[in-house]
Each structure stands twice: as C-alpha cells, then as structure tokens.
Design an enzyme around this catalytic site. Sequence first.
Site, mmCIF file in Angstrom:
data_model
loop_
_atom_site.group_PDB
_atom_site.id
_atom_site.type_symbol
_atom_site.label_atom_id
_atom_site.label_comp_id
_atom_site.label_asym_id
_atom_site.label_seq_id
_atom_site.Cartn_x
_atom_site.Cartn_y
_atom_site.Cartn_z
ATOM 1 N N ASP A 408 51.150 -3.136 15.530
ATOM 2 C CA ASP A 408 51.696 -1.787 15.595
ATOM 3 C C ASP A 408 52.721 -1.661 14.473
ATOM 4 O O ASP A 408 53.167 -2.673 13.907
ATOM 5 C CB ASP A 408 52.347 -1.570 16.970
ATOM 6 C CG ASP A 408 52.985 -0.200 17.080
ATOM 7 O OD1 ASP A 408 52.312 0.784 16.747
ATOM 8 O OD2 ASP A 408 54.160 -0.125 17.479
ATOM 9 N N ASP A 605 55.488 -3.408 20.427
ATOM 10 C CA ASP A 605 56.823 -3.479 21.024
ATOM 11 C C ASP A 605 56.767 -3.527 22.544
ATOM 12 O O ASP A 605 57.798 -3.586 23.206
ATOM 13 C CB ASP A 605 57.707 -2.307 20.561
ATOM 14 C CG ASP A 605 57.112 -0.947 20.922
ATOM 15 O OD1 ASP A 605 56.189 -0.911 21.763
ATOM 16 O OD2 ASP A 605 57.559 0.069 20.369
ATOM 17 N N ASP A 609 52.714 0.498 23.473
ATOM 18 C CA ASP A 609 51.520 -0.246 23.072
ATOM 19 C C ASP A 609 50.887 -1.000 24.238
ATOM 20 O O ASP A 609 50.015 -1.841 24.020
ATOM 21 C CB ASP A 609 51.866 -1.250 21.971
ATOM 22 C CG ASP A 609 52.372 -0.569 20.719
ATOM 23 O OD1 ASP A 609 51.706 0.367 20.254
ATOM 24 O OD2 ASP A 609 53.440 -0.952 20.233
#
Length: 708
Positions: A408, A605, A609
């Site tokens: 991410d 994180d 996500d």
Amino acid sequence: MEREGLSIKPTIECECTKPVHEAVECFQCGIPITGKPVRYNIDGKDENFCCFGCYLIYKTTGLKGDEGTAVAFLGKFGFGYFLAMLVFMLSTYLYGAHLTPDDPQAQMFTGFIKYIILILATPVMILLGYPILKNAFSGGRINLNTDTLIAIGAFSAYFLSVYSVFTNKPSIYFETATMILVLVTFGRYLETSSRAKASNFMKKLMELSPEKATIIKDGKEVEVSRDDIKVGDIVKIIPGEKIPADGIVIEGQGHVDESLLTGEVKPVLKNVGDEIFTGTVNIDGLFKIKVNKPSEDWTLNRFINLMKEIRASKAPINRISDRIAAFFLPLVIILVSGSFVYWFYQEGFERALIVSMSVLLISCPCAFSIGAPLALWIGLGEAMREGIIIRGADVLEKLSTVKYVFFDKTGTITEKDMVVSYVKALDEQTVRKACALERNSEHPLGKSFVNYCVNRGFDCDCKVEDFKVHFGYGIEGLVDGERIYIGSEKFMKKLGLEILEDLKKIENKAEREGNVPVFIADDQKVAGIVLFSQKIKEEAPVVFRVLQKLKIKFAILTGDTPYFAKIVKEKLGIDQVKAGLLPEDKLRIISEAKKKGKTVAMVGDGINDAPALASADIGIAMGCGTDLTRESANVSLLGDDLRKVPLMILLAKKVRKVIYTNMFWAFIYNIIGLGLALMGKLNPIFAALAMVLSSAFVIANSVRVKNW
C-alpha cells in the site's frame, strides 16, 4: 500432540495420558495439565503442577519452564555421571577376571565387586531411568516414542546384569546401562537449555512489568503486588519507574519510553487523558493513572499470551518430521527384532543383546525431532527482537517462499503522518464539522487533519452520529444534525455532487505536485478541499533494490490518481505502480497473483487495508504499536521501518535452510549408524554417544539462525 488421529508423545518427564479436564497450565513447565492437577503451596499460594516431578524441579532449582528443567537435567547428569564412572572403572576389573580363574581370592573379590557395581548402578537407573521408563510405558500401554527405545535398551542391559550377578553368570553390562542413561540425560540437558535460550525474549517481556506498584487508597499511598491491581485503582508512578498497569493519565505530564511495544525510539509525551501501557518506562513525569482494564487485557499481558500462542504453533515441516518419526519408530522395532533373531542364531544371546541395544540407541530420532522446532523457535525469537511479530511457525515457513509483495502507499511507502499543506472551505464552520467527523477516523489522513485543526485553535467538539466508513472512497456522518462527507473525487461523483471549477483547479495543481486532495461536502454541494503533502520514506529505494536481488516481484497498489503514481515511479525508479484502485481492485490483483501458484504478501497499515491483508497468503501490518490484535495480519511490525519487510524474508529463508540441513544430516546420521549397528560394528555406549553428538550438531546448526 495430535493430528488426524496420529498421536506423538513428547519426551517430557511430566507427561500424562489422561484426558484434559481443566484448562490450566503447569506452574513449572507451562504445559496444559491433563487429568487432575497436583497442588502445592508456593510462596503462600496454591499452584497447579502436572506431577510431583515438576514440583520437585521448581523447589530444587527455583526456576520455571525450560530453564528449571535444564538445571534439573544438569543436576541429574552430574549425579549420574559420578556413579556411572565408578561403575565403569570397577567394571574394568571384571573384564580381566578370566585371567585368574584358579585364584579363589580373586574370584571372591570379583563376586564382591559385582554387588558393589549393582549398588552403584541402581540409583542411576532409578533417578535417570525411571522418568524415561514412565514415559515409555504409561497409561497401561507401550507408547511409540524415543523413550521407548532408550528404556528397552538400557533396562534390558540392567536386568540381564542383575540376573547374572545373582546366578554368577558373566553377562554383566551395568556400565553400558548407566552410561546410556547418562548420555541421554546430557542430550536432554542440551535440548532444554537450547529451548530456554530461544525463549529469552519471552522472559524479558515478563520482566518488563514491575513486581510492586503504588496505589492511592483512601488518600494514602499503599504498595501492592501487581497481581492485586484492579480496574478503577489509582496508581502513582514516579520518574524512572516501569508502568505496572494499563490506564488513563488523570494527573501529571511527562515522557514515556514505549520503544519495546511500539518500535518508536523517540519518547512519547503523555498528558491528562492519554493512555499508558504496562511495561513502558516513565522517563521524567510524575503520573497518577486510573486502571481501565483487567490485567488479562493489559497490553503487555496480551503480548505475552500472543507469544505463547506463536510458540505453540507448528509449521508444516515440523508436522512432517513428527509424522516421519512416528512411522520410523515401528520400523526400528522391526529392525531390532530382526537383528536380535539373526545374531542370536549366529553368536548367541549376549551378542544379540549388544547388537539390538546398539540398533535401538543409534536409531533414536532425537536430532530429527528437534531439528525443525528449535530452528523455528530461534527464528521467531530473532524476529521478535527486531519488532517483527510473526504469528506462528507456519507463517515463518511460508515467508521463506514469498514470490510477490504488494505494498500500500499511504503509511507504508510514504511517511505515516501526512502534513496538511492547504485548506480552502466556504467557511470556518465547514472546517470545524470536518474536524469533528475525522476525530472518529483511524486513517492517517484524518489524524493529520485533526492535528492541523487543533494546532490552529479550531473548536471541533461537535456532536457526531451515524459515522460510516466507505472503504476506498471516504467517510460520512451526522455532525450537529447535518450530513457531512469527506473523501476523494470518486466519492463526490458517487454522491452525485459536482466539484466547482476553482476547487477543480486546486485539485489538478495538487496532483501535478504529488499532493493528495480530499474534498469536504454536505448533501447539497462540495464545500471545501484539503491538500496533504506526503514524503516517500528514505528506506523505500533500498527495500526495492533488496527485493530485486532476492528475485521477488513487487508492486505498489494505491487509490491515488495517476499523477501521484508517476511521481512515485520517478522518485523510486520503478515501474510497478498501480494507481486509482478501489479495495476490490486490490483484491483482484492479489487473487490473480495467487492463481499463478506463488506465495503472495501484502504490506499495509492494517486499517483500511484489512481486506487486502486478509486476502494475501501473508498479510503484513505496519506500525501496529500496541494494537496486537489485528486479525487481518499474519505479521505485525511494531514500527514503521519498511526495511523489516525484506529483513523478515531473509530470516525466514535462513531458518528454512537450517531446518533442511538439520533434517538431512539427522536422517543420514541415522541411516549410517543403523547400518553399522546392524552389522555389529557399533558398541551400545558409542551408539548412545553418537546419538548425543547428532543432537549437539543439530543444536549448534540451529544457533546459526542468530547469524542471519
């Protein structure tokens, strides 16, 4: 340990075979108690033990777990070694007795020596042999484990020798029986001491919490045990003290070192209303905290319980070794029986006994059974020291096969704390309501916006109701009765709201400069825009270079616009950046990679996500800090250092290499030793010594994991 109907009995002295009736652990060894626990008083408190042996170990050593067991094994080894050496030295006299067959005095002394040897050998057989015999023949049945092989070999030699003493036969092998048990005990000491060293991180965690705490009771300071702290107690903590319980600061201000729990090296400033965690260190504040959780929910205790779960897990390769060992034991019994029959007809009973004992001892798969778990324990401990919480041995093994890593962007590739660089809104009221709504969000952008508003003195104490998160789009809620939306351009289009031309120009300029635009809206219109500037982490280029050297494919998955994707590509010098993605798009990309039959990891994180982390073979959550309960992640990183991603993969590959080396050499060792023993080329004592050396090799090789 049971799997698919296959029962493998560990060689632990306090093992029982009755069904589990109570979900309690032994005070000394920490193993779940089967049957009815034995209770003994320890320091004024009744504790549960699985057997008298564990109680005796604790009373004599004062140590719990593998450390106490290792010290007990060392003590028994010393006692047994002393007597066994006396037995061995006196036995050498018997070897020369045939040289003086006509000397009545020599023969009388020889008969006297036999009884002395019997008296010296018997305590060794009881102290060192009884636990092995108990584990081999417990529950009214023969258990197929390594102790069965050792017990048959050692006690066969002992009882044959006892029979020979009383019938004046020459077949006396007390030195063989005792030395076998001494060498096996020394091997057990090596194994348990190695496990104890592998558990040092757990011990350090337990030592973080202070034994005593000062609580305020009826206006007076009272010192109590940490076990007596209850929810609602007011605890006083002076500078330099460790925090004894989780609680909320009700008085005082100061800095706290949370590095072990959060990975954050910089001390954290704590004010009234902030939460403080068990095991962290008060640097310069004088705090009074109100305990807000029961002890089992304190951060440090949850951490310790998580570590216990991780240590109890088994990797697939570990279960395979157990299965092989279980099938190996019956095969050994067949070989022993066959060798005994063969040598009995070739050279008689004594030769048959010696050969079969050698086969029994050299075939003990001790090294084979510890080859995988020991390396895994050490590997998990090394990961913990680096702030990498790998949730199980199976995850560590799977990490070594990773071929795809997806990242991410926000909070992972970029710095977690993004800075608000520009705000434009219709009025101050719009900013206030947006701030109040963002207070309910865990997203890094939301936290940065709240900090921006607070630092500029905005009053954000509006009433928020019906808060909702739209993953990949934004958030909404009722703020003082008005519906407020905060999110991306896609969110505004989804709501059917048109972005005004002046805000559109700001957005376009922001995207060209690599800033992130977020819009504020109500039911009628888009009322404002907030720009966030972000910085790519300094270690990111190094991480991607290492992954390339490891021949691991990677890509960055982000919901940001192609403009920012272009900037990321330029700054990192990579092409694998996929922009404008919704959560379902990330899931699709991960699914496509998994269909290729490769192990896929996702790094995020751990907040927005969660679906992608759960979908990947291995979910890696960054910056977990004290939040250790994220079910979507297989791996939790206590800090935000991106370098830990290739670091954990390198560690996993090292562990796998060591395990395969252990199992290969242990297997070859057993095959060669069995061949020599079956041919009658291996003495039982040397067979026992070879078994210990095999275990020592595996232990030494496993320690190489520390040099990764």
